[in-house]
Design a protein around this motif. Structure first.
Motif, PDB file in Angstrom:
ATOM      1  N   ARG A 157      37.167  36.277  34.505  1.00 24.22           N
ATOM      2  CA  ARG A 157      38.122  36.005  35.623  1.00 24.22           C
ATOM      3  C   ARG A 157      39.562  35.263  35.282  1.00 24.22           C
ATOM      4  NH1 ARG A 157      33.274  33.406  37.443  1.00 24.22           N
ATOM      5  NH2 ARG A 157      33.924  31.262  36.918  1.00 24.22           N
ATOM      6  N   ALA A 177      40.577  50.826  34.820  1.00 22.96           N
ATOM      7  CA  ALA A 177      41.689  49.727  34.819  1.00 22.96           C
ATOM      8  C   ALA A 177      43.094  50.459  34.033  1.00 22.96           C
ATOM      9  CB  ALA A 177      41.198  48.780  33.988  1.00 22.96           C
ATOM     10  N   GLN A 185      39.252  41.307  40.125  1.00 21.17           N
ATOM     11  CA  GLN A 185      39.377  41.355  41.699  1.00 21.17           C
ATOM     12  C   GLN A 185      38.713  42.624  42.021  1.00 21.17           C
ATOM     13  OE1 GLN A 185      43.237  40.083  41.897  1.00 21.17           O
ATOM     14  NE2 GLN A 185      42.749  37.782  41.995  1.00 21.17           N
ATOM     15  N   HIS A 186      39.349  43.662  41.079  1.00 17.51           N
ATOM     16  CA  HIS A 186      39.072  45.169  41.567  1.00 17.51           C
ATOM     17  C   HIS A 186      37.529  45.132  41.444  1.00 17.51           C
ATOM     18  CE1 HIS A 186      42.805  47.509  41.635  1.00 17.51           C
ATOM     19  NE2 HIS A 186      43.119  46.352  41.329  1.00 17.51           N
ATOM     20  N   GLY A 200      47.004  48.679  39.699  1.00 16.44           N
ATOM     21  CA  GLY A 200      46.791  47.305  40.257  1.00 16.44           C
ATOM     22  C   GLY A 200      46.314  46.331  39.163  1.00 16.44           C
ATOM     23  N   CYS A 201      45.940  47.157  37.896  1.00 14.30           N
ATOM     24  CA  CYS A 201      45.529  46.425  36.714  1.00 14.30           C
ATOM     25  C   CYS A 201      46.726  46.607  35.496  1.00 14.30           C
ATOM     26  CB  CYS A 201      44.217  47.066  36.142  1.00 14.30           C
ATOM     27  SG  CYS A 201      42.745  46.749  37.255  1.00 14.30           S
ATOM     28  N   LYS A 202      47.391  45.673  35.199  1.00 15.75           N
ATOM     29  CA  LYS A 202      48.446  45.810  34.414  1.00 15.75           C
ATOM     30  C   LYS A 202      47.998  45.676  32.870  1.00 15.75           C
ATOM     31  CE  LYS A 202      51.538  43.168  37.408  1.00 15.75           C
ATOM     32  NZ  LYS A 202      52.447  42.029  37.439  1.00 15.75           N
ATOM     33  N   THR A 257      42.037  39.002  35.298  1.00 15.45           N
ATOM     34  CA  THR A 257      42.040  38.646  36.752  1.00 15.45           C
ATOM     35  C   THR A 257      42.074  39.716  37.682  1.00 15.45           C
ATOM     36  OG1 THR A 257      42.897  36.417  36.107  1.00 15.45           O
ATOM     37  CG2 THR A 257      42.831  37.009  38.246  1.00 15.45           C
ATOM     38  N   GLU A 258      43.044  40.758  37.406  1.00 16.58           N
ATOM     39  CA  GLU A 258      43.348  41.884  38.172  1.00 16.58           C
ATOM     40  C   GLU A 258      41.879  42.960  38.120  1.00 16.58           C
ATOM     41  OE1 GLU A 258      46.642  43.090  36.076  1.00 16.58           O
ATOM     42  OE2 GLU A 258      48.189  41.817  37.415  1.00 16.58           O
ATOM     43  N   LEU A 259      41.571  43.193  36.889  1.00 17.21           N
ATOM     44  CA  LEU A 259      40.259  44.080  37.033  1.00 17.21           C
ATOM     45  C   LEU A 259      39.071  43.248  37.495  1.00 17.21           C
ATOM     46  CD1 LEU A 259      38.987  46.478  35.955  1.00 17.21           C
ATOM     47  CD2 LEU A 259      38.633  45.284  33.751  1.00 17.21           C
TER      48      LEU A 259
END
Length: 381
Positions: free
Chosen positions: A152, A321, A160-161, A326-328, A156-158
């Motif tokens: 988490r 990802a 959340q997806h 959305g996933c940098k 974080t972005e992954l």
């Protein structure tokens, strides 16, 4: 740790409630005996075949109506005479009283079943509670909680997806594509045609009046493309329970142990069976069943950890990802984990389960599960 049984409950536990071959009983009368009014419902029988009925001769003759029934009851009169009756015929013989006769019989069956299960389960509760206490303190649970925390925090972005996919009923990991809206463009063209035909029927004065009143429908620009968003499934997310709080919430084990203690020392142990009516016995069985189901759920959640961290599964997640806005940064899979390479040259982050990780054993619950699923004595007889 036990329950003190009354003589009546000891007899109840030894009683048979069903019989496979009612014709094998002694003192079986062909007709309803004279003292039928005080007869007791002794057994139930069900000799119907699993499929279509082809041989009625194997069924037994009812003492009331003389026809053959595949399911019914054995009644025993004070004289010792037994007679067979179907369910409907029993109601015809005893009228409204037959409901009470059936209720008494079913009451005994239910009490035998739950009493047998409680007596079998009770000695198992203490060792199960002790085993769960040890499991809740197992270092492997702490390791998994740390894996979730790092996932988490570092990805974080992954996370959340994936969590959004885990919350979907189909557990699909999806992206949205912008595609031409062919249906929308056809409907727009049809509306424009309708408006043109409507205007063609108007006079110049009527058209001007409607335009001034703001009632003249506008013709839409058909040269402008219409688009819509469409879901595209990338993969089915496996082991999705790893992403949910249930894996982390190992406190449930200790809560379950507390409920077991309450059941052992408060509701059951040391009591006489006459203090435990059918409702209390059924409630005790329900609580034990809920406890076992809760442990089964936690065990399945933990098994999902290994499913989630399967190498082939992680490769699909990493590909998703790395190609999702959305996933940098970029992602890659390793055995049992994911590597995140952030933009800007920061050090990569690695999230994975410890090498040679094995799930804790929940074998301690199996004896309790078997005790709960024990067959009715009457059916085993």
């Amino acid at each position: 740790m036990s329950i003190s049984l009354t003589a009546q409950d000891q007899e109840l536990l030894a009683r048979r409630f069903s019989i496979a071959d009612p014709k094998s009983l002694s003192d079986l009368a062909d007709e309803v005996p004279a003292d039928f009014a005080k007869a007791k419902l002794e057994f139930e029988y069900d000799i119907r075949p699993g499929g279509p009925i082809t041989d009625w001769s194997k069924f037994v003759v009812c003492a009331h109506c003389g026809t053959r029934h595949g399911r019914g009851f054995v009644m025993k009169a004070p004289s010792g005479a037994r007679f067979l009756t179907g369910k409907d015929c029993g109601a015809k013989i005893y009228r409204l009283d037959f409901h009470d006769i059936e209720q008494e019989f079913e009451h005994g069956k239910a009490r035998q079943y739950d009493l047998h299960r409680v007596i079998t389960c009770l000695p198992l509760l203490k060792p199960v509670g002790a085993a769960l206490q040890a499991l809740a303190q197992d270092i492997r649970f702490q390791e998994l909680e740390e894996v979730q925390r790092r996932f988490r925090f570092w990805m974080t972005e992954l996370y959340q997806h994936l969590r959004a996919a885990a919350d979907r009923p189909d557990h699909q990991l999806v992206v949205f594509e912008v595609i031409p809206d062919e249906q929308g463009m056809r409907e727009r063209a049809a509306r424009n045609k309708e408006i043109r035909e409507e205007r063609a029927k108007m006079t110049v004065t009527e058209r001007k009046r409607r335009w001034q009143a703001g009632q003249l429908r506008k013709i839409e620009d058909e040269s402008k493309p219409m688009t819509k968003r469409q879901e595209k499934t990338i993969m089915i997310l496996r082991g999705h329970n790893f992403l949910k709080k249930s894996v982390e919430d190992i406190a449930k084990l200790l809560e379950g142990r507390g409920r077991l203690a309450g059941l052992m020392y408060g509701s059951l142990a040391g009591h006489s069976s006459h203090q435990l009516d059918n409702a209390k016995l059924a409630e005790a069985c329900r609580k034990i069943q809920e406890f076992v189901e809760g442990i089964d759920k936690i065990e399945q959640d933990l098994r999902d950890v290994l499913v989630f961290f399967d190498s082939a599964h992680l490769k699909g997640i990493a590909d998703y990802a790395s190609n999702t806005h959305g996933c940098k940064g970029s992602y890659s899979a390793m055995e049992g984990g994911l590597i995140f390479n952030p933009r800007g040259g920061d050090d990569p982050a690695v999230v994975g389960i410890p090498k040679k990780f094995e799930l804790p054993s929940f074998d301690c619950v199996e004896p309790l599960r078997r005790a709960l699923s024990i067959s009715l004595i009457s059916k085993a007889a």
